[in-house]
Design a protein around this motif. Sequence first.
Motif, mmCIF file in Angstrom:
data_model
loop_
_atom_site.group_PDB
_atom_site.id
_atom_site.type_symbol
_atom_site.label_atom_id
_atom_site.label_comp_id
_atom_site.label_asym_id
_atom_site.label_seq_id
_atom_site.Cartn_x
_atom_site.Cartn_y
_atom_site.Cartn_z
ATOM 1 N N VAL A 37 0.836 -1.203 0.000
ATOM 2 C CA VAL A 37 0.000 0.000 0.000
ATOM 3 C C VAL A 37 0.872 1.256 0.000
ATOM 4 O O VAL A 37 1.854 1.342 0.730
ATOM 5 C CB VAL A 37 -0.943 0.007 1.225
ATOM 6 C CG1 VAL A 37 -1.751 1.311 1.277
ATOM 7 C CG2 VAL A 37 -1.880 -1.195 1.188
ATOM 8 N N VAL A 38 0.496 2.182 -0.873
ATOM 9 C CA VAL A 38 1.131 3.503 -0.914
ATOM 10 C C VAL A 38 0.009 4.530 -0.806
ATOM 11 O O VAL A 38 -0.998 4.419 -1.521
ATOM 12 C CB VAL A 38 1.929 3.707 -2.226
ATOM 13 C CG1 VAL A 38 2.505 5.109 -2.300
ATOM 14 C CG2 VAL A 38 3.047 2.671 -2.340
ATOM 15 N N GLN A 70 8.260 10.103 -0.380
ATOM 16 C CA GLN A 70 9.415 9.777 -1.228
ATOM 17 C C GLN A 70 10.723 9.946 -0.452
ATOM 18 O O GLN A 70 11.790 9.646 -0.956
ATOM 19 C CB GLN A 70 9.429 10.608 -2.528
ATOM 20 C CG GLN A 70 9.655 12.084 -2.360
ATOM 21 C CD GLN A 70 8.343 12.845 -2.308
ATOM 22 O OE1 GLN A 70 7.409 12.457 -1.618
ATOM 23 N NE2 GLN A 70 8.269 13.955 -3.036
ATOM 24 N N TRP A 71 10.621 10.455 0.755
ATOM 25 C CA TRP A 71 11.837 10.658 1.562
ATOM 26 C C TRP A 71 11.954 9.561 2.626
ATOM 27 O O TRP A 71 12.591 9.731 3.636
ATOM 28 C CB TRP A 71 11.805 12.040 2.249
ATOM 29 C CG TRP A 71 11.454 13.139 1.290
ATOM 30 C CD1 TRP A 71 10.422 13.992 1.380
ATOM 31 C CD2 TRP A 71 12.163 13.496 0.110
ATOM 32 N NE1 TRP A 71 10.404 14.865 0.323
ATOM 33 C CE2 TRP A 71 11.471 14.576 -0.489
ATOM 34 C CE3 TRP A 71 13.305 13.002 -0.542
ATOM 35 C CZ2 TRP A 71 11.887 15.168 -1.676
ATOM 36 C CZ3 TRP A 71 13.710 13.614 -1.722
ATOM 37 C CH2 TRP A 71 13.000 14.673 -2.277
ATOM 38 N N ASP A 72 11.333 8.414 2.377
ATOM 39 C CA ASP A 72 11.302 7.327 3.365
ATOM 40 C C ASP A 72 12.698 6.711 3.531
ATOM 41 O O ASP A 72 13.215 6.075 2.609
ATOM 42 C CB ASP A 72 10.310 6.248 2.898
ATOM 43 C CG ASP A 72 9.913 5.328 4.021
ATOM 44 O OD1 ASP A 72 10.804 4.911 4.791
ATOM 45 O OD2 ASP A 72 8.707 5.037 4.135
ATOM 46 N N ASN A 79 17.290 5.088 -0.486
ATOM 47 C CA ASN A 79 16.332 6.195 -0.369
ATOM 48 C C ASN A 79 15.588 6.446 -1.683
ATOM 49 O O ASN A 79 15.291 7.581 -2.055
ATOM 50 C CB ASN A 79 17.019 7.484 0.121
ATOM 51 C CG ASN A 79 16.075 8.279 1.011
ATOM 52 O OD1 ASN A 79 14.927 8.515 0.624
ATOM 53 N ND2 ASN A 79 16.521 8.661 2.190
ATOM 54 N N MET A 80 15.306 5.369 -2.400
ATOM 55 C CA MET A 80 14.594 5.512 -3.670
ATOM 56 C C MET A 80 13.364 4.597 -3.674
ATOM 57 O O MET A 80 13.275 3.657 -4.476
ATOM 58 C CB MET A 80 15.506 5.159 -4.845
ATOM 59 C CG MET A 80 16.613 6.145 -5.038
ATOM 60 S SD MET A 80 17.413 5.860 -6.598
ATOM 61 C CE MET A 80 18.949 6.714 -6.351
ATOM 62 N N ALA A 81 12.446 4.878 -2.784
ATOM 63 C CA ALA A 81 11.234 4.051 -2.685
ATOM 64 C C ALA A 81 10.499 4.004 -4.023
ATOM 65 O O ALA A 81 9.959 2.968 -4.408
ATOM 66 C CB ALA A 81 10.329 4.606 -1.592
#
Length: 407
Positions: free
Chosen positions: A38-39, A65-67, A73-75
């Motif tokens: 889920v996003v 996007q900063w997860d 760091n490229m979800a």
Amino acid sequence: MNDLAGKHIVLGLTGGIACYKAAELCRALIKEGATVQVVMTEAAAQFITPVTMQALSNRPVYDSQWDAREGNNMAHINLSREADAILIAPCSADFMAKLLHGRADDLLSLMCLARPIDKVSLLVAPAMNREMWAHPATQRNLAQLQADGTTVFGVGTGEQACGETGDGRMLEPDELLQDVVAFFQPKVLAGQHVLVSAGPTYEAIDPVRGITNLSSGKMGFAIARAACEAGARVTLVAGPVSLPTPRGVERLDVRSASNMLEACVDIARAATVFIATAAVADWRPAASANHKIKKDGSGAAPQLAFVENADILATIARSPRAASGALYCVGFAAESHDLLAHATAKRERKGVPLLVGNIGPATFGQDENALMLVDAHGVRELPRNNKLALARQLVAEIATRLHAPAR
Ligand code: CTP
């Protein structure tokens, strides 16, 4: 069934009341065998919490996007590369506009833009107020999204959360599930118009009694669904049954064999495939009484005379379109014994290229069946399975024969 086994789906939620339906959709996708990531957009989190969606999907929800959980760091790259499809449900009017322009200022839109377009399909289930849905801007966006290769599911109609009534509701979770399952089926009947006859017929004796049989219509309905999933336009002519219409299928309800003949002959004029699964009554009362036939006290039973019904399949199989190969006819044979001999003889008698035999008493009303396919080249058995799985196999068999150089 596990129709989505092995499929990994990114379920994207955008802002809208319909987020409450996404919870059930998530469960339904998983129950069908899919894994779901889920996003959510920031707006979606105003309507349903990531906690709920994490619990249902059994995976942490992504919303930024900063997860920093992702090593690189490229979800947006990592999550989109794993998926078979990104399903946005609900998709708001604003998010549709965003997709259209290739904007990418949040994780979900970024993923949609960054996904490998040929490998990861984008499926969209719009949800919005009826005025927003009908607005020329939304309709323009819808058309452009489709032109860009996005699959946009329809919208439901009815009462809306805002109190208005009209088009724009998100489809129900079970409808979306069926649409997603259908999306993944091979489109082997694209461009075909398939006519299916299904169920029993009912021949009236008087206004309250009649002659019918035990056919439930399940096999015919499963074939209609499978043909539709395979990309065909499907018209289902159904005798009296209590089954829901498969999604995307046009349905015409009839009662007697004569009604069914009329409807089928009419539709067969434009169809390219006719699959006759109906258990048509062989005879009807010579006359149907206008009033209920009463006992006269003498103990004598009424004398009923019968006349033979027309053979719908044989009639259509003899038509010039069938003879020229423009209409491919498939018959069914419900037998009680000696299936191969009866099916072979029936294929000849009905004049059809393909005859599908099954044992009537073992299948009527059941969810499972076994089929025997008899054509000019021989026999092929499809072992016992649920009717939808068999229907999909049969559709594939028909498609192979349609595409063979000489039918
Ligand atoms: N069928 C039809 N119209 C009829 C009778 C049968 O279209 N009046 C079609 C059925 O839909 C099926 C095939 O013909 O595809 C065979 O049906 P079945 O009842 O098994 O065969 P019958 O022709 O009735 O032959 P029999 O009674 O000898 O078994």
